[in-house]
Design an enzyme around this catalytic site. Structure first.
Site, PDB file in Angstrom:
ATOM      1  CG  HIS A  66      -2.208  -1.031   0.871  1.00 50.71           C
ATOM      2  ND1 HIS A  66      -3.392  -0.590   1.404  1.00 50.71           N
ATOM      3  CD2 HIS A  66      -2.264  -2.091   0.141  1.00 50.71           C
ATOM      4  CE1 HIS A  66      -4.310  -1.604   0.912  1.00 50.71           C
ATOM      5  NE2 HIS A  66      -3.623  -2.332   0.484  1.00 50.71           N
ATOM      6  CG  ASP A  67       4.929   3.648   1.707  1.00 49.30           C
ATOM      7  OD1 ASP A  67       4.234   4.628   1.635  1.00 49.30           O
ATOM      8  OD2 ASP A  67       6.051   3.504   1.844  1.00 49.30           O
ATOM      9  N   GLY A  72       4.610   6.336  -4.215  1.00 52.76           N
ATOM     10  CA  GLY A  72       5.859   5.464  -4.308  1.00 52.76           C
ATOM     11  C   GLY A  72       6.183   4.979  -2.934  1.00 52.76           C
ATOM     12  CG  ASP A  74       6.312   8.843  -0.388  1.00 48.22           C
ATOM     13  OD1 ASP A  74       5.355   7.660   0.041  1.00 48.22           O
ATOM     14  OD2 ASP A  74       5.914   9.727  -0.726  1.00 48.22           O
ATOM     15  N   PRO A 159      -6.013  -1.300  -6.360  1.00 48.05           N
ATOM     16  CG  PRO A 159      -4.905  -3.003  -7.251  1.00 48.05           C
ATOM     17  CD  PRO A 159      -4.633  -1.972  -6.457  1.00 48.05           C
ATOM     18  CB  THR A 190       1.001 -17.228   0.637  1.00 49.66           C
ATOM     19  OG1 THR A 190       1.417 -18.414   1.397  1.00 49.66           O
ATOM     20  CG2 THR A 190       2.310 -16.376   1.148  1.00 49.66           C
ATOM     21  CG  ASP A 249       3.681 -22.030   2.300  1.00 45.74           C
ATOM     22  OD1 ASP A 249       2.727 -21.309   1.832  1.00 45.74           O
ATOM     23  OD2 ASP A 249       3.465 -23.021   2.958  1.00 45.74           O
TER      24      ASP A 249
HETATM   25  C1  HEM Z   1      -4.655  -7.012  -7.524  1.00 47.48           C
HETATM   26  C2  HEM Z   1      -3.913  -6.605  -6.602  1.00 47.48           C
HETATM   27  C3  HEM Z   1      -4.624  -6.690  -5.141  1.00 47.48           C
HETATM   28  C4  HEM Z   1      -5.698  -6.521  -4.621  1.00 47.48           C
HETATM   29  C5  HEM Z   1      -6.989  -6.533  -5.110  1.00 47.48           C
HETATM   30  C6  HEM Z   1      -5.719  -6.938  -3.137  1.00 47.48           C
HETATM   31  C7  HEM Z   1      -6.733  -6.995  -2.248  1.00 47.48           C
HETATM   32  C8  HEM Z   1      -6.534  -7.305  -0.930  1.00 47.48           C
HETATM   33  C9  HEM Z   1      -7.824  -7.379   0.091  1.00 47.48           C
HETATM   34  C10 HEM Z   1      -9.207  -6.957  -0.265  1.00 47.48           C
HETATM   35  C11 HEM Z   1      -7.319  -7.892   1.053  1.00 47.48           C
HETATM   36  C12 HEM Z   1      -8.106  -7.997   2.471  1.00 47.48           C
HETATM   37  C13 HEM Z   1      -8.253  -6.674   3.216  1.00 47.48           C
HETATM   38  C14 HEM Z   1      -9.285  -6.677   4.434  1.00 47.48           C
HETATM   39  O1  HEM Z   1     -10.476  -7.380   4.023  1.00 47.48           O
HETATM   40  O2  HEM Z   1      -8.944  -6.381   5.512  1.00 47.48           O
HETATM   41  C15 HEM Z   1      -5.880  -8.102   1.102  1.00 47.48           C
HETATM   42  C16 HEM Z   1      -5.390  -8.431   2.148  1.00 47.48           C
HETATM   43  C17 HEM Z   1      -3.822  -8.681   1.949  1.00 47.48           C
HETATM   44  N1  HEM Z   1      -3.116  -8.152   1.047  1.00 47.48           N
HETATM   45 FE1  HEM Z   1      -3.664  -7.841  -0.867  1.00 47.48          FE
HETATM   46  N2  HEM Z   1      -4.401  -7.217  -2.935  1.00 47.48           N
HETATM   47  C18 HEM Z   1      -3.646  -6.978  -3.702  1.00 47.48           C
HETATM   48  C19 HEM Z   1      -2.274  -7.055  -3.887  1.00 47.48           C
HETATM   49  C20 HEM Z   1      -1.411  -7.412  -2.881  1.00 47.48           C
HETATM   50  C21 HEM Z   1       0.152  -7.630  -3.046  1.00 47.48           C
HETATM   51  C22 HEM Z   1       0.885  -7.047  -4.202  1.00 47.48           C
HETATM   52  C23 HEM Z   1       0.506  -7.699  -1.808  1.00 47.48           C
HETATM   53  C24 HEM Z   1       1.926  -7.813  -1.229  1.00 47.48           C
HETATM   54  C25 HEM Z   1       2.892  -8.162  -1.903  1.00 47.48           C
HETATM   55  C26 HEM Z   1      -0.831  -7.975  -0.999  1.00 47.48           C
HETATM   56  C27 HEM Z   1      -0.784  -8.431   0.142  1.00 47.48           C
HETATM   57  C28 HEM Z   1      -1.665  -8.544   1.165  1.00 47.48           C
HETATM   58  C29 HEM Z   1      -1.555  -9.136   2.388  1.00 47.48           C
HETATM   59  C30 HEM Z   1      -0.240  -9.690   3.134  1.00 47.48           C
HETATM   60  C31 HEM Z   1      -2.895  -9.194   3.006  1.00 47.48           C
HETATM   61  C32 HEM Z   1      -3.264  -9.562   4.512  1.00 47.48           C
HETATM   62  C33 HEM Z   1      -3.360  -8.532   5.337  1.00 47.48           C
HETATM   63  C34 HEM Z   1      -3.695  -8.866   6.780  1.00 47.48           C
HETATM   64  O3  HEM Z   1      -4.093  -9.963   7.134  1.00 47.48           O
HETATM   65  O4  HEM Z   1      -3.398  -7.996   7.695  1.00 47.48           O
HETATM   66  N3  HEM Z   1      -1.607  -7.515  -1.658  1.00 47.48           N
HETATM   67  N4  HEM Z   1      -5.597  -7.577  -0.244  1.00 47.48           N
END
Ligand code: HEM
Ligand code: NAG
Ligand code: NAG
Length: 344
Positions: A66-67, A72, A74, A159, A190, A249
């Site tokens: 998110h950052d 960027g 930052d 997104p 994961t 993993d």
């Molecule tokens: C198309 C791209 C992405 C979308 C649409 C997306 C969307 C989301 C959503 C909706 C959640 C759940 C948030 C919640 O309900 O609280 C989430 C959680 C998460 N996302 Fe993504 N994400 C994307 C890409 C990424 C990327 C690139 C990373 C890191 C490399 C990432 C890492 C995470 C992690 C680790 C969680 C879990 C956070 C937690 O349990 O505290 N996501 N994401």
């Protein structure tokens, strides 16, 4: 041109390009800058906290994403205030702010005004991945902190979970990341959890999303009941392999190939022709995932960075050093999402 002017010209070129040589990220940026070992300090604090809270890895990996995607890498996400990035809807589960503050406080005591909050996010994320059975990767440092943080930018750049694979590739491309990087970085799912609001439409739309495994859908309906749709507080694991919660993993890729992806975009990359082959490769090869995920995190960590004389080194990660000077630039603008599938 005679030799003298040629020589002068050459010297001038060197002088002009000199700052540029250093104005970039590199490994071990702080080695000569601080008397203490900065990376060891970060690692020690992260390990202490990780031992008490195994969900820290999910918080930090998401924080780096998110950052870096908004203004960027930052540390703009850390800034406090009305209408800053962290107040935006998609911040959802972004957590871990206190850990960054704890690290910053110690570094300010031992090496004041030198270590950026942006670098702390990237170093701490790497350490928590390594601690969660992922592989340690070397990170580059030398980022500077920004002063612009707008909720509207977060909404425009992050997104939505229902985005299409094609559109998502476009979003990553706009950040200098390709489809391969996108699939590797989505491997970040994961670990961690998502709230019902981010996936329950897959259960209750008519017709329901048939790409989800039946038994998983039944299980999720208990966590997110239909009668309270829209206000369900429940959460579910992004990686549905219960033996692999908070473990970095490749099981996420195995799960989505069994139709057990939680978010719509996670499920879509499993069988879309633009991404399916890489998902299959990664699902079969944990070692390959380890190395390539680290490399993709390094690439993510270079998105839109401020270096050299740009930005500043914040004293407190929550505030810019001179709020009066920065306030004119934090005025919210109305940036409209230009790509379909972006939030909201
Ligand atoms: C198309 C791209 C992405 C979308 C649409 C997306 C969307 C989301 C959503 C909706 C959640 C759940 C948030 C919640 O309900 O609280 C989430 C959680 C998460 N996302 Fe993504 N994400 C994307 C890409 C990424 C990327 C690139 C990373 C890191 C490399 C990432 C890492 C995470 C992690 C680790 C969680 C879990 C956070 C937690 O349990 O505290 N996501 N994401
Ligand atoms: C994507 O970028 C990576 C790393 O920068 C590079 O190795 C790879 O060849 C690129 N892939 C495509 C499909 O362009
Ligand atoms: C930490 C933080 O500011 N979280 C915010 C995330 O977005 C939601 C919804 O807009 C806010 O209610 C939270 O306060």
């Amino acid at each position: 041109m005679n030799t003298v002017t040629g020589f002068t010209f050459g010297v001038m070129l060197i002088l002009i390009s000199f700052p540029a040589c250093y104005a970039q990220l590199r490994n071990g940026f702080y080695t000569d800058i601080c008397k203490i070992n900065v990376e060891e300090t970060v690692q020690r604090i992260v390990f202490e906290r990780n031992q008490k809270d195994s969900t820290l890895v999910a918080a930090l990996v998401r924080m780096q994403f998110h950052d870096c995607f908004v203004e960027g890498c930052d540390a703009s996400l850390l800034l406090k205030g009305d209408d800053t990035e962290k107040t935006a809807g998609p911040n959802g589960s972004v957590r871990g702010y206190e850990l960054i503050d704890e690290i910053k406080t110690e570094l300010e005591q031992k090496c004041p005004d030198k270590v950026s909050c942006a670098d702390i996010i990237v170093m701490a994320t790497r350490d928590t991945v390594a601690f969660s059975r992922g592989r340690r990767y070397e990170v580059e440092t030398g980022r500077r902190d920004g002063s612009i943080s707008r909720a509207s930018d977060a909404i425009a750049n992050l997104p939505s979970p229902s985005i299409s694979v094609f559109d998502s590739i476009e979003v990553f491309k706009a950040k200098g990341l390709n489809a391969t990087d996108m699939v590797l970085l989505l491997g970040g799912h994961t670990i961690g959890k998502a709230s019902c609001g981010n996936f329950e439409s897959r259960l209750y739309s008519s017709p329901p999303d048939s790409s989800m495994d039946r038994s998983l859908a039944e299980k999720l309906k208990m966590i997110c009941p239909k009668k309270t749709e829209g206000s369900n507080a429940g959460q579910a694991d992004l990686d549905q392999n219960s033996a692999s919660t908070n473990i970095v993993d490749n099981s996420f890729y195995q799960q989505i190939r069994m139709n057990r992806g939680l978010l719509s975009i996670d499920q879509k990359i499993a069988f879309d022709m633009l991404t399916a082959e890489l998902v299959k490769t990664l699902s079969n090869d944990n070692v390959q995932f380890f190395t390539r995920f680290g490399a993709a995190m390094v690439k993510l960590g270079a998105v839109g960075v401020k270096v050299g004389n740009e930005g500043e080194i914040r004293k407190d990660c929550k505030f810019v050093n001179n709020p009066a000077a920065a306030s004119s630039s934090t005025t919210p603008t109305t940036t409209q999402p230009s790509i379909p599938g972006m939030l909201p």
